[in-house]
Write a protein that holds these residues in place. Structure first.
Motif, PDB file in Angstrom:
ATOM      1  N   LYS A  97       0.825  -1.209   0.000  1.00 51.17           N
ATOM      2  CA  LYS A  97       0.000   0.000   0.000  1.00 51.17           C
ATOM      3  C   LYS A  97       0.859   1.259   0.000  1.00 51.17           C
ATOM      4  N   SER A  98       1.825   1.335   0.887  1.00 53.06           N
ATOM      5  CA  SER A  98       2.655   2.545   0.936  1.00 53.06           C
ATOM      6  C   SER A  98       3.548   2.661  -0.302  1.00 53.06           C
ATOM      7  N   ALA A  99       3.960   1.529  -0.853  1.00 58.11           N
ATOM      8  CA  ALA A  99       4.743   1.561  -2.093  1.00 58.11           C
ATOM      9  C   ALA A  99       3.903   2.128  -3.239  1.00 58.11           C
ATOM     10  N   LEU A 100       2.667   1.692  -3.340  1.00 62.79           N
ATOM     11  CA  LEU A 100       1.778   2.209  -4.383  1.00 62.79           C
ATOM     12  C   LEU A 100       1.523   3.696  -4.214  1.00 62.79           C
ATOM     13  N   GLU A 101       1.329   4.135  -2.991  1.00 64.23           N
ATOM     14  CA  GLU A 101       1.133   5.557  -2.748  1.00 64.23           C
ATOM     15  C   GLU A 101       2.349   6.356  -3.212  1.00 64.23           C
ATOM     16  N   LEU A 102       3.534   5.830  -2.961  1.00 63.59           N
ATOM     17  CA  LEU A 102       4.756   6.525  -3.338  1.00 63.59           C
ATOM     18  C   LEU A 102       4.939   6.570  -4.850  1.00 63.59           C
ATOM     19  N   VAL A 103       4.700   5.461  -5.541  1.00 63.99           N
ATOM     20  CA  VAL A 103       4.914   5.452  -6.995  1.00 63.99           C
ATOM     21  C   VAL A 103       3.866   6.246  -7.762  1.00 63.99           C
ATOM     22  N   THR A 104       2.756   6.543  -7.124  1.00 63.39           N
ATOM     23  CA  THR A 104       1.773   7.392  -7.798  1.00 63.39           C
ATOM     24  C   THR A 104       2.088   8.875  -7.620  1.00 63.39           C
ATOM     25  N   SER A 105       2.959   9.197  -6.689  1.00 63.73           N
ATOM     26  CA  SER A 105       3.266  10.602  -6.435  1.00 63.73           C
ATOM     27  C   SER A 105       4.685  11.015  -6.811  1.00 63.73           C
ATOM     28  N   ARG A 106       5.567  10.052  -7.042  1.00 68.62           N
ATOM     29  CA  ARG A 106       6.965  10.361  -7.364  1.00 68.62           C
ATOM     30  C   ARG A 106       7.458   9.483  -8.500  1.00 68.62           C
ATOM     31  N   HIS A 107       8.449   9.997  -9.203  1.00 64.11           N
ATOM     32  CA  HIS A 107       9.071   9.223 -10.281  1.00 64.11           C
ATOM     33  C   HIS A 107      10.328   8.536  -9.763  1.00 64.11           C
ATOM     34  N   ARG A 166       2.844  -0.277 -14.093  1.00 65.04           N
ATOM     35  CA  ARG A 166       2.780  -0.271 -15.559  1.00 65.04           C
ATOM     36  C   ARG A 166       1.530   0.432 -16.086  1.00 65.04           C
ATOM     37  N   LYS A 167       0.483   0.496 -15.285  1.00 62.38           N
ATOM     38  CA  LYS A 167      -0.735   1.219 -15.677  1.00 62.38           C
ATOM     39  C   LYS A 167      -0.620   2.714 -15.433  1.00 62.38           C
ATOM     40  N   GLY A 168       0.219   3.091 -14.486  1.00 64.74           N
ATOM     41  CA  GLY A 168       0.321   4.494 -14.075  1.00 64.74           C
ATOM     42  C   GLY A 168       1.104   5.335 -15.065  1.00 64.74           C
ATOM     43  N   ARG A 169       1.233   6.606 -14.727  1.00 57.77           N
ATOM     44  CA  ARG A 169       1.935   7.550 -15.590  1.00 57.77           C
ATOM     45  C   ARG A 169       3.389   7.765 -15.202  1.00 57.77           C
ATOM     46  N   SER A 170       3.612   8.096 -13.937  1.00 61.22           N
ATOM     47  CA  SER A 170       4.933   8.581 -13.541  1.00 61.22           C
ATOM     48  C   SER A 170       6.024   7.518 -13.583  1.00 61.22           C
TER      49      SER A 170
END
Length: 120
Positions: A36-46, A68-72
């Motif tokens: 969960k915390s890893a996902l939160e981090l990868v959605t907000s930082r590159h 792989r679905k996300g943008r950053s």
């Protein structure tokens, strides 16, 4: 600007090997011990690289799919560390490199050396 990588693991051996290799290459490392915390981090930082311990962290394999679905971090280099998960499954999820446990320092270093130009 230095490279930044994320490590998702609860395994002290994986942590020590990864930390040592990244420090030697002057790569910054963020550690997360839960999906969960890893996902939160990868959605907000590159991150240029992401190391995911697929079998020791619950839902870790899903983190690869979400990255792989996300943008950053869609194009980030993903290293999957597996024990029960097969190599094919990890590649199909989106990993660029797959390493089997028990993780060895020399093998991780070899793969990192190959991946580094792509990460830069």
């Amino acid at each position: 600007m230095s490279l930044q990588c994320l490590l998702l693991t609860c395994d002290s051996t994986v942590l020590n090997i990864t930390r040592g290799a990244f420090a030697a290459a002057k790569i910054g490392l963020e550690l997360r011990r839960d999906s969960k915390s890893a996902l939160e981090l990868v959605t907000s930082r590159h991150f240029e690289g992401i190391v995911i311990d697929c079998d020791d962290v619950p839902e870790a394999s899903n983190v690869i799919l979400e990255i792989r679905k996300g943008r950053s971090n869609k194009m980030a280099t993903i290293f999957a560390i597996v024990s029960a998960t097969s190599f094919d499954a990890a590649y199909n999820l989106g990993a660029n490199y797959v390493l089997k446990k028990p993780l060895e320092q020399s093998r991780f270093q070899e793969v990192l050396d190959i991946a580094l130009p792509k990460m830069e």
